[in-house]
Each structure stands twice: as structure tokens, then as C-alpha cells.
Write an enzyme that holds these catalytic residues in place. Structure first.
Site, mmCIF file in Angstrom:
data_model
loop_
_atom_site.group_PDB
_atom_site.id
_atom_site.type_symbol
_atom_site.label_atom_id
_atom_site.label_comp_id
_atom_site.label_asym_id
_atom_site.label_seq_id
_atom_site.Cartn_x
_atom_site.Cartn_y
_atom_site.Cartn_z
ATOM 1 N N ARG A 186 4.020 9.549 1.135
ATOM 2 C CA ARG A 186 3.653 8.126 1.102
ATOM 3 C C ARG A 186 2.686 7.762 2.238
ATOM 4 O O ARG A 186 2.765 6.678 2.812
ATOM 5 C CB ARG A 186 4.883 7.211 1.176
ATOM 6 C CG ARG A 186 5.833 7.186 0.002
ATOM 7 C CD ARG A 186 5.153 6.798 -1.284
ATOM 8 N NE ARG A 186 4.658 7.994 -1.941
ATOM 9 C CZ ARG A 186 5.398 8.845 -2.657
ATOM 10 N NH1 ARG A 186 6.654 8.622 -2.832
ATOM 11 N NH2 ARG A 186 4.868 9.908 -3.206
ATOM 12 N N SER A 263 9.534 0.342 -4.531
ATOM 13 C CA SER A 263 10.443 0.648 -3.419
ATOM 14 C C SER A 263 9.979 -0.088 -2.165
ATOM 15 O O SER A 263 8.819 0.049 -1.774
ATOM 16 C CB SER A 263 10.445 2.146 -3.131
ATOM 17 O OG SER A 263 10.869 2.841 -4.279
ATOM 18 N N GLU A 365 7.622 0.596 2.861
ATOM 19 C CA GLU A 365 6.574 1.356 2.168
ATOM 20 C C GLU A 365 5.307 0.528 1.968
ATOM 21 O O GLU A 365 4.207 1.058 2.107
ATOM 22 C CB GLU A 365 7.114 1.845 0.818
ATOM 23 C CG GLU A 365 6.107 2.689 0.058
ATOM 24 C CD GLU A 365 6.635 3.208 -1.261
ATOM 25 O OE1 GLU A 365 7.709 3.832 -1.267
ATOM 26 O OE2 GLU A 365 5.966 2.990 -2.285
HETATM 27 C C1 LIG Z 1 7.206 -2.036 -9.998
HETATM 28 C C2 LIG Z 1 6.491 -1.125 -9.005
HETATM 29 C C3 LIG Z 1 6.710 0.232 -9.040
HETATM 30 C C4 LIG Z 1 6.037 1.096 -8.145
HETATM 31 N N1 LIG Z 1 6.285 2.432 -8.204
HETATM 32 C C5 LIG Z 1 5.651 3.274 -7.348
HETATM 33 C C6 LIG Z 1 5.897 4.682 -7.393
HETATM 34 O O1 LIG Z 1 6.643 5.178 -8.223
HETATM 35 N N2 LIG Z 1 5.256 5.476 -6.496
HETATM 36 C C7 LIG Z 1 4.396 4.962 -5.571
HETATM 37 O O2 LIG Z 1 3.848 5.755 -4.791
HETATM 38 N N3 LIG Z 1 4.142 3.640 -5.514
HETATM 39 C C8 LIG Z 1 4.737 2.784 -6.366
HETATM 40 N N4 LIG Z 1 4.505 1.434 -6.297
HETATM 41 C C9 LIG Z 1 3.591 0.908 -5.276
HETATM 42 C C10 LIG Z 1 2.160 0.644 -5.790
HETATM 43 O O3 LIG Z 1 2.129 0.462 -7.169
HETATM 44 C C11 LIG Z 1 1.191 1.758 -5.431
HETATM 45 O O4 LIG Z 1 1.178 1.978 -4.051
HETATM 46 C C12 LIG Z 1 -0.230 1.438 -5.905
HETATM 47 O O5 LIG Z 1 -1.066 2.552 -5.690
HETATM 48 C C13 LIG Z 1 -0.855 0.250 -5.186
HETATM 49 O O6 LIG Z 1 -2.067 -0.054 -5.846
HETATM 50 P P1 LIG Z 1 -2.721 -1.497 -5.751
HETATM 51 O O7 LIG Z 1 -4.029 -1.412 -6.443
HETATM 52 O O8 LIG Z 1 -1.778 -2.509 -6.264
HETATM 53 O O9 LIG Z 1 -2.920 -1.656 -4.180
HETATM 54 P P2 LIG Z 1 -2.844 -3.003 -3.329
HETATM 55 O O10 LIG Z 1 -1.438 -3.473 -3.282
HETATM 56 O O11 LIG Z 1 -3.870 -3.957 -3.779
HETATM 57 O O12 LIG Z 1 -3.233 -2.434 -1.893
HETATM 58 C C14 LIG Z 1 -2.360 -1.591 -1.192
HETATM 59 C C15 LIG Z 1 -3.039 -1.154 0.117
HETATM 60 O O13 LIG Z 1 -4.171 -0.355 -0.191
HETATM 61 C C16 LIG Z 1 -5.365 -0.973 0.288
HETATM 62 N N5 LIG Z 1 -6.379 -0.764 -0.758
HETATM 63 C C17 LIG Z 1 -6.262 -1.015 -2.099
HETATM 64 N N6 LIG Z 1 -7.389 -0.625 -2.726
HETATM 65 C C18 LIG Z 1 -8.220 -0.154 -1.775
HETATM 66 C C19 LIG Z 1 -9.535 0.385 -1.790
HETATM 67 N N7 LIG Z 1 -10.244 0.526 -2.917
HETATM 68 N N8 LIG Z 1 -10.086 0.783 -0.613
HETATM 69 C C20 LIG Z 1 -9.407 0.659 0.555
HETATM 70 N N9 LIG Z 1 -8.161 0.161 0.639
HETATM 71 C C21 LIG Z 1 -7.575 -0.246 -0.521
HETATM 72 C C22 LIG Z 1 -5.020 -2.442 0.500
HETATM 73 O O14 LIG Z 1 -5.850 -3.005 1.509
HETATM 74 C C23 LIG Z 1 -3.577 -2.327 0.939
HETATM 75 O O15 LIG Z 1 -3.519 -1.967 2.304
HETATM 76 C C24 LIG Z 1 5.149 0.554 -7.190
HETATM 77 C C25 LIG Z 1 4.940 -0.838 -7.161
HETATM 78 C C26 LIG Z 1 5.596 -1.660 -8.054
HETATM 79 C C27 LIG Z 1 5.348 -3.146 -8.017
#
Ligand SMILES: Cc1cc2nc3c(=O)[nH]c(=O)nc-3n(C[C@H](O)[C@H](O)[C@H](O)COP(=O)(O)OP(=O)(O)OC[C@H]3O[C@@H](n4cnc5c(N)ncnc54)[C@H](O)[C@@H]3O)c2cc1C
Length: 373
Positions: A186, A263, A365
Site C-alpha cells: 500500500r 479499508s 490507508e
Molecule cells: C469501496 C472501496 C473499496 C476499495 N478497495 C480497495 C482495494 O481493494 N485495494 C486498494 O488498494 N484500494 C482500495 N480502495 C481505495 C481506492 O479505491 C484506491 O486507492 C484507488 O486507487 C484510488 O483511486 P482514486 O482515483 O479514487 O484516487 P483519489 O482518491 O482521487 O486520490 C488518492 C491519492 O492519489 C493522488 N492521486 C490521484 N490521482 C493522481 C494522479 N494522476 N497523479 C498524482 N496523484 C494522484 C491524490 O492526490 C491522493 O493523494 C477502495 C476504496 C473504496 C471506496
């Protein structure tokens, strides 16, 4: 003239502000950030702009005065009730192309804003193995290297070959090879650091109708196979989606258990001495589920620690927040009207009680923006 009216976020993998991708200052989108996060909490930003391509992303970041927050699906952020005192750049670039292939593999380059699960679905349809166990994870492709997204025994570090970034310090675009991304459980060099904007990600996938060997016991059981067996890609995807939905881990606008960041705490990774101490303190409860790692480190189930510290599924906090009724690790905005402060109060209570009971410190996380735990 503003793009406000056409840029309403939707509850989906990536809240959609792409109706009018633009970096034009006159068309900035105002409004609270709660609508752009899966938790549905977070105050206003000074300015929100949507970038519909890698070039627009670079331009938007260059043009904005600091502080700048890059936000994609909003599924791994907790934004404070005071919001963000600067410009939020929404990542809305879409697209995927094959950049290399041979008899056994295919390398795809995927734009940062491509919804992750759309990519996974496309790879399964095409018979490209490597991402199938990561089905149903919300958010964007560009965010997956940030925390080395993983589930059911697979993580993106296994297939990423390079990450194209805009370096905000140097003002340059470059591809960082996977070996230099510092991928860990992670984590990566990108997490908690404002330096790099991910523009696209390259994945090397295996041409195969079958998944990689199934590594996760729960998944193997649900598939009716042994750990180490391979199954058709579509079967792996279908069963992962089913297992995830049963835990509230697939976004569903009608299911308040999914109003979360997934999580909330990572599984703690303990050195041997701390692990032995935990075993002593948990002796009458039985051993916690644990996974041995490199250098004598042991990863322990955070869900088990939380549950045994007295927080059952559905445990309510103040102000409309609660532990998910389906998964001990997910803290939810159950009422839909809760504040970030309510969620963090519940998170602190859990963290402190787990520490008092077991001597283990839980870490969040998601990325906390303008708020602290
Ligand atoms: C229901 C649910 C289930 C999930 N299950 C999992 C799982 O099984 N495994 C897991 O690992 N995660 C899980 N997650 C967490 C999440 O979905 C992942 O971490 C996902 O990759 C986040 O993507 P996002 O586009 O929503 O990022 P955001 O929430 O928009 O951003 C997250 C972070 O990344 C940065 N960021 C985003 N895009 C960029 C970019 N292009 N360049 C630079 N920085 C950037 C943001 O500034 C922030 O710091 C889950 C979340 C939810 C709500």
C-alpha cells in the site's frame, strides 16, 4: 460563463466532472469537495478545474498557484471539513492503447483518468491476464501506482512497467521505470508526496485465457479450486466482484456501507518482537490472522485487531458515521450527512483502543487532506 451546471459529480467509480474538461480559469467549477469523494465528506475548494488530457493536466498544474490537490476518483482521500485552500485539479483524461506486444504479452499505456474497473474489464475481455483479481476497485488508473493498489493476492506492482509523470519540482515530463517507483505494501514513492502528477501508466499483461495462480485462500474457496490453481479470467473477475460486493467493497449508490474509502486502516506490519508481544497479549483470543513477510516482518489482520478490541461490524460513532455492517475495516458515512470530523473521531477511538489492548498502532490507508488523525 461557467461549466458549473454541467459538471455535477456522479456516484460511480470516478465521480464525473468531465462534461467540459478545461483548464480555462473562467470555467472553474466551484463547490464542496464532498461531491467528489466516495466518503461524501469534505468542505469547499477555492477552485476546481477538470483536465481532460495529459497535456491539460500538466497545464492546469503549471497554471495553478500552490497549493494544488490532484483528485481523481476521490476513493482514497479524506478531506477536512474546511475543504482545500487552493486549486483542485480533477483528473479526467481517458484512453488506453497497446504500445508493445509479442506472442506472450501485451503492454498497454493507460491515461490516468481512465476508470480502473473499466480497464480491468477490458483486459479480461481481451484475454490479457494480470489485473483480474483487482476487479471492482473504485477510482482511476493513475491513482493505482500511488498506493500500489492490491486485493486478493494481486497488486499493480506486478504488472506496471513504468509510470509517466509530470515532475512539479523539475517542471519536466518523464517515465519512471517500475523498479524506481518504490512499490511496497500500500505504498510507493508517490504516496504522501506532492511532487509527481501521474499522466499515464504502462502495464505488461500476459496473453492467457487463464488467471495467474490464485493466491488468496478465500478466493480459491469461492472459485472451488486450490490455492495455486488457475481459472478462466472471467470467472476470477466474477467471483472477485461477488466477494467484494458482499463486503461493501464495490461502490453502490444504494448501499451506505460503500460510502467509505474502502479499508480505513492498513494491516500493520510488525517486527518480530512486537509480533511476539501481540501474541502474548492476545493469547486468550487465539492467534490473529498473520502473513509472514521478508526480514522477519509479519503482517497482521487489522480487521481482527479492531474486532477483538471491541468494535463489531456496524459499530456506530457520533454524527452519522459507523463501521460498515459488512466489513470491520471500512468506516462509513452511514447517514450521508456526516462530517469528516465525525469519521476521524471514530477512527481515533478505534486506533487508541487497539493500541491500548494490543500495543499495535494502526495507520490510515487513505491520504488525509487538510485534516489529521
Ligand atoms: C469501496 C472501496 C473499496 C476499495 N478497495 C480497495 C482495494 O481493494 N485495494 C486498494 O488498494 N484500494 C482500495 N480502495 C481505495 C481506492 O479505491 C484506491 O486507492 C484507488 O486507487 C484510488 O483511486 P482514486 O482515483 O479514487 O484516487 P483519489 O482518491 O482521487 O486520490 C488518492 C491519492 O492519489 C493522488 N492521486 C490521484 N490521482 C493522481 C494522479 N494522476 N497523479 C498524482 N496523484 C494522484 C491524490 O492526490 C491522493 O493523494 C477502495 C476504496 C473504496 C471506496
Amino acid at each position: 460563463m461557467g461549466a458549473t451546471a454541467t459538471c455535477q459529480p456522479k456516484v460511480k467509480g470516478v465521480p464525473d466532472a468531465s462534461a467540459q474538461p478545461t483548464t480555462d480559469a473562467d470555467r472553474a467549477i466551484p463547490g464542496p469537495l464532498a461531491g467528489y469523494t466516495t466518503l461524501r465528506t469534505g468542505g469547499p475548494a477555492e477552485r476546481i478545474v477538470a483536465a481532460g488530457s495529459a497535456d491539460e493536466l500538466v497545464q492546469a498544474v503549471r497554471a495553478a498557484a500552490e497549493p494544488v490537490l490532484i483528485l481523481a476518483g476521490g476513493s482514497n482521500v479524506v478531506i477536512g471539513d474546511a475543504g482545500f485552500p487552493g486549486t483542485v485539479v480533477l483528473v479526467r483524461s481517458r484512453g488506453m492503447r497497446v504500445i508493445a506486444e509479442d506472442a506472450t504479452s501485451v503492454t498497454v499505456r493507460v491515461d490516468a483518468g481512465e476508470p480502473w474497473d473499466d480497464l480491468v474489464a477490458a483486459t479480461v475481455t481481451n484475454g490479457w491476464a494480470g489485473l483480474e483479481c483487482l476487479s471492482g476497485i473504485p477510482g482511476s488508473t493513475g491513482a493505482t501506482p500511488i498506493q500500489n493498489v492490491g486485493a486478493y493476492g494481486q497488486e499493480v506492482a506486478e504488472t506496471i512497467t513504468g509510470v509517466e509523470v509530470y515532475d512539479r519540482v523539475e517542471g519536466t515530463r518523464q517515465v519512471i521505470p517500475a523498479a524506481d517507483c518504490g512499490f511496497a505494501y500500500r505504498g510507493s514513492i508517490f504516496k504522501y508526496v506532492d511532487r509527481w502528477v501521474v499522466l499515464s501508466v504502462d502495464f505488461r499483461l500476459t496473453r492467457s485465457p487463464l488467471s495467474g495462480p490464485v493466491r488468496y485462500a478465500e478466493l480459491a474457496r469461492a472459485l472451488g479450486v486450490e490455492v495455486g490453481d488457475q481459472v478462466p479470467l472471467a470467472d476470477a473477475r466474477a467471483v472477485v466482484l461477488r466477494l467484494r460486493a458482499g463486503k461493501g467493497m464495490v461502490l453502490d449508490a444504494n448501499d451506505p456501507d460503500t460510502r467509505s474509502v474502502g479499508s480505513f486502516f492498513t494491516n500493520p506490519v510488525l517486527d518480530r518482537a512486537t509480533y511476539e508481544q501481540l501474541l502474548e497479549r492476545s493469547a486468550e483470543l487465539g492467534d490473529p490472522p498473520a502473513w509472514p513477510g521478508a526480514d522477519g516482518l509479519v503482517k497482521v489482520s487489522a480487521a481482527w485487531l479492531i474486532d477483538r478490541a471491541g468494535f463489531a461490524k456496524g459499530h456506530p460513532g457520533e454524527g452519522g458515521v459507523a463501521i460498515s455492517s459488512k466489513h470491520t475495516l471500512a468506516l462509513t458515512n452511514r447517514s450521508g450527512t456526516a462530517h469528516t470530523s465525525d469519521l476521524l473521531t471514530l477512527a481515533r477511538t478505534i486506533r487508541d483502543q487497539v493500541h491500548a489492548r494490543f500495543g499495535v498502532t494502526l495507520h490510515p490507508e487513505p491520504v488525509l487532506i487538510n485534516c489529521t488523525l
